[in-house]
Write a protein that holds these residues in place. Sequence first.
Motif, PDB file in Angstrom:
ATOM      1  N   PHE A 257       0.808  -1.218  -0.132  1.00 62.29           N
ATOM      2  CA  PHE A 257      -0.121   0.097   0.051  1.00 62.29           C
ATOM      3  C   PHE A 257       0.898   1.252  -0.128  1.00 62.29           C
ATOM      4  O   PHE A 257       0.411   2.375   0.432  1.00 62.29           O
ATOM      5  CB  PHE A 257      -0.858  -0.033   1.336  1.00 62.29           C
ATOM      6  N   THR A 258       2.055   1.113  -0.504  1.00 64.67           N
ATOM      7  CA  THR A 258       3.003   2.239  -0.480  1.00 64.67           C
ATOM      8  C   THR A 258       3.052   2.956  -1.854  1.00 64.67           C
ATOM      9  O   THR A 258       3.062   2.271  -2.819  1.00 64.67           O
ATOM     10  CB  THR A 258       4.568   1.830  -0.246  1.00 64.67           C
ATOM     11  N   ALA A 259       3.020   4.333  -1.586  1.00 61.01           N
ATOM     12  CA  ALA A 259       3.025   4.976  -2.928  1.00 61.01           C
ATOM     13  C   ALA A 259       4.770   5.094  -3.595  1.00 61.01           C
ATOM     14  O   ALA A 259       5.509   4.996  -3.077  1.00 61.01           O
ATOM     15  CB  ALA A 259       2.865   6.490  -2.480  1.00 61.01           C
ATOM     16  N   PRO A 260       4.406   4.640  -4.981  1.00 57.00           N
ATOM     17  CA  PRO A 260       5.718   4.754  -5.463  1.00 57.00           C
ATOM     18  C   PRO A 260       6.486   5.918  -5.490  1.00 57.00           C
ATOM     19  O   PRO A 260       6.221   7.077  -5.481  1.00 57.00           O
ATOM     20  CB  PRO A 260       5.266   4.394  -7.191  1.00 57.00           C
ATOM     21  N   PHE A 261       7.694   5.826  -6.009  1.00 60.08           N
ATOM     22  CA  PHE A 261       8.670   7.163  -6.038  1.00 60.08           C
ATOM     23  C   PHE A 261       8.602   7.831  -7.228  1.00 60.08           C
ATOM     24  O   PHE A 261       8.171   8.920  -7.401  1.00 60.08           O
ATOM     25  CB  PHE A 261       9.983   6.631  -5.609  1.00 60.08           C
ATOM     26  N   ILE A 262       8.536   6.939  -8.454  1.00 59.73           N
ATOM     27  CA  ILE A 262       8.613   7.493  -9.824  1.00 59.73           C
ATOM     28  C   ILE A 262       7.362   7.230 -10.678  1.00 59.73           C
ATOM     29  O   ILE A 262       6.671   7.901 -11.190  1.00 59.73           O
ATOM     30  CB  ILE A 262       9.740   7.299 -10.519  1.00 59.73           C
ATOM     31  N   LEU A 263       6.936   5.845 -10.733  1.00 66.27           N
ATOM     32  CA  LEU A 263       5.699   5.300 -11.313  1.00 66.27           C
ATOM     33  C   LEU A 263       4.451   6.187 -11.047  1.00 66.27           C
ATOM     34  O   LEU A 263       4.316   6.508  -9.714  1.00 66.27           O
ATOM     35  CB  LEU A 263       5.486   4.077 -10.992  1.00 66.27           C
ATOM     36  N   PRO A 264       3.560   6.424 -11.880  1.00 68.23           N
ATOM     37  CA  PRO A 264       2.410   7.075 -11.444  1.00 68.23           C
ATOM     38  C   PRO A 264       1.585   6.231 -10.694  1.00 68.23           C
ATOM     39  O   PRO A 264       0.577   6.641  -9.892  1.00 68.23           O
ATOM     40  CB  PRO A 264       1.463   7.393 -12.743  1.00 68.23           C
ATOM     41  N   SER A 265       1.734   4.912 -10.857  1.00 67.62           N
ATOM     42  CA  SER A 265       0.676   3.916 -10.114  1.00 67.62           C
ATOM     43  C   SER A 265       1.634   2.651  -9.726  1.00 67.62           C
ATOM     44  O   SER A 265       2.332   2.196 -10.696  1.00 67.62           O
ATOM     45  CB  SER A 265      -0.690   3.608 -10.693  1.00 67.62           C
ATOM     46  N   GLU A 266       1.058   2.033  -8.582  1.00 71.19           N
ATOM     47  CA  GLU A 266       1.573   0.751  -8.185  1.00 71.19           C
ATOM     48  C   GLU A 266       1.049  -0.407  -9.064  1.00 71.19           C
ATOM     49  O   GLU A 266       1.676  -1.570  -9.144  1.00 71.19           O
ATOM     50  CB  GLU A 266       1.618   0.445  -6.689  1.00 71.19           C
ATOM     51  N   THR A 267       0.094  -0.160 -10.004  1.00 74.46           N
ATOM     52  CA  THR A 267      -0.562  -1.050 -10.652  1.00 74.46           C
ATOM     53  C   THR A 267       0.006  -0.929 -12.268  1.00 74.46           C
ATOM     54  O   THR A 267      -0.426  -1.745 -13.260  1.00 74.46           O
ATOM     55  CB  THR A 267      -1.981  -1.109 -10.699  1.00 74.46           C
ATOM     56  N   GLN A 268       0.884   0.184 -12.627  1.00 67.06           N
ATOM     57  CA  GLN A 268       1.190   0.489 -13.937  1.00 67.06           C
ATOM     58  C   GLN A 268       1.891  -1.064 -14.674  1.00 67.06           C
ATOM     59  O   GLN A 268       1.641  -1.189 -15.607  1.00 67.06           O
ATOM     60  CB  GLN A 268       2.212   1.498 -13.904  1.00 67.06           C
ATOM     61  N   PHE A 269       2.696  -1.558 -13.831  1.00 67.08           N
ATOM     62  CA  PHE A 269       3.414  -2.795 -14.367  1.00 67.08           C
ATOM     63  C   PHE A 269       3.139  -4.168 -13.740  1.00 67.08           C
ATOM     64  O   PHE A 269       3.779  -4.910 -13.645  1.00 67.08           O
ATOM     65  CB  PHE A 269       4.939  -2.548 -14.469  1.00 67.08           C
ATOM     66  N   ARG A 270       1.739  -4.097 -13.278  1.00 62.01           N
ATOM     67  CA  ARG A 270       1.106  -5.251 -12.671  1.00 62.01           C
ATOM     68  C   ARG A 270       1.290  -6.208 -13.742  1.00 62.01           C
ATOM     69  O   ARG A 270       0.692  -6.288 -14.760  1.00 62.01           O
ATOM     70  CB  ARG A 270      -0.009  -5.084 -12.185  1.00 62.01           C
ATOM     71  N   PRO A 271       2.001  -7.596 -13.265  1.00 62.93           N
ATOM     72  CA  PRO A 271       1.906  -8.575 -14.281  1.00 62.93           C
ATOM     73  C   PRO A 271       0.430  -9.313 -14.413  1.00 62.93           C
ATOM     74  O   PRO A 271      -0.572  -9.063 -13.640  1.00 62.93           O
ATOM     75  CB  PRO A 271       2.911  -9.814 -13.790  1.00 62.93           C
ATOM     76  N   GLU A 272       0.183  -9.854 -15.458  1.00 60.56           N
ATOM     77  CA  GLU A 272      -1.032 -10.897 -15.935  1.00 60.56           C
ATOM     78  C   GLU A 272      -1.334 -11.833 -14.668  1.00 60.56           C
ATOM     79  O   GLU A 272      -0.284 -12.188 -14.086  1.00 60.56           O
ATOM     80  CB  GLU A 272      -0.900 -11.213 -17.061  1.00 60.56           C
TER      81      GLU A 272
END
Length: 454
Positions: free
Chosen positions: A220-235
């Motif tokens: 539940f931690t906010a990323p440092f650079i990515l807009p969202s923690e789900t941006q690169f969530r795998p399938e």
Amino acid sequence: MEHNWKWNLGGILIVSSVLACDPGVTAQESSELSATVNRRQEVDSEREAGGCEGAENPEQGLEWNQIFIDTLVATRTANSSSQRLGAIVHTAIFDAYNGIERRYTPIFVQNWAREGASRRAAVIAAAYTALVGLFPSQQPALSARYTESLAALTDDGEDGDRSHERGIAWGTEVAQAVLAWRATDGFIGSYPPFIGGTAIGQWRPTPPAFGPMSAQGLAFTAPFILPSETQFRPEPPRALTSATYTDDFSAVKSLGRRTFSTRTDEQTALALFWDGNASVHWNQAANQMARANNLCLSHNNRLLAAVNLAMADTAITIWSSKRFYASVPTDVTWRPVTSIPLADSDGNRETVADPEWLPLIDTPSHAEYPAGHPSQNGAAATVLLSYFKRRPQTFTLTTNGQPSRTYTSIAEARADGNNGRVWGGMHYPSTVGISDAVGEAVARYVNRNAMQRL
């Protein structure tokens, strides 16, 4: 998400160079984007990893990166917590230096230092302030190193006789701002214990601790650079009745078992070694290659920030994905230590139960899919290759209680670290490959979107 696979020694299927895509991106678009990023990284590598011509002594940045490594080791900090800490320390260092000599876009602190501030003193003060804030129990040891580091500074003209006092004040201010920013990032929160579920294939607490999900706050931690923690969530993970799962099951059952396995002695040793702290390993590699390749202070600062930011946002992505998929009863997230004894219930005729099966290494308390260490290997190796692809790559890594290991190839270290998770009995081969790819994708995003040349 497209994967390029190859068979590694020992029969384990490991992903090679991969660019993960956002949902909806076609394979052709992915290939074109990958080629564009590769060309850009090659240009950046030539530009970043040289050209200082001795104009700057790199010692302060590398010195305090080594102190960060030493602090992780001294405190036995958990691997899952280490990447966020490294990103905080190196964001403070980077923005402190960059606020005096602005070569790149800032990470967080947008302000400029007062005119005349010493760059080196700012780096030292930023690193020290961040480390003391994160490791208060280590303040006596850190204060001694801080005093020594400042005493070694001289008015040698490289800072144009700028004031050390102003540099110290600025570095301290930057680090305090970064610490305040990340104090509310969600990592330190109160979350109900998470224990997955008992559906067939679903993660549940594992022996020997049988504890709830560890480091759940990272999910539940906010990323440092990515807009969202789900941006690169795998399938979602492979199905229990798929050929991939059958191959996964067979590989880890044979190679990862504690006794009577098909591992070689060297594979056993590698599994134990690479169970160490990923932040320690990859910061050691970055530090030593930066020294060997004579990177100057500004380039070291960006390199170390990129490595640690990529690893941190990868860890956040992976933990968020673990927590999400482990909450879905139909997704296959159980660990081998659960799946192999319960194989008679999985609906797959090709898997055979072994009630006595145990892994070489005790299983961590979180879901199998996706995998933490392999994602870190993919992230760090991708950043390091963008700097040192055509340069010497010799580095020596250490793990508590294990003999040190010297590598002459980033790719070899990455492969050993990835294979070690299967040899250790903790992960399935397909999870390892997918997770490495996530780390690579995050690292490429960080490299092309953060700390850009001005």
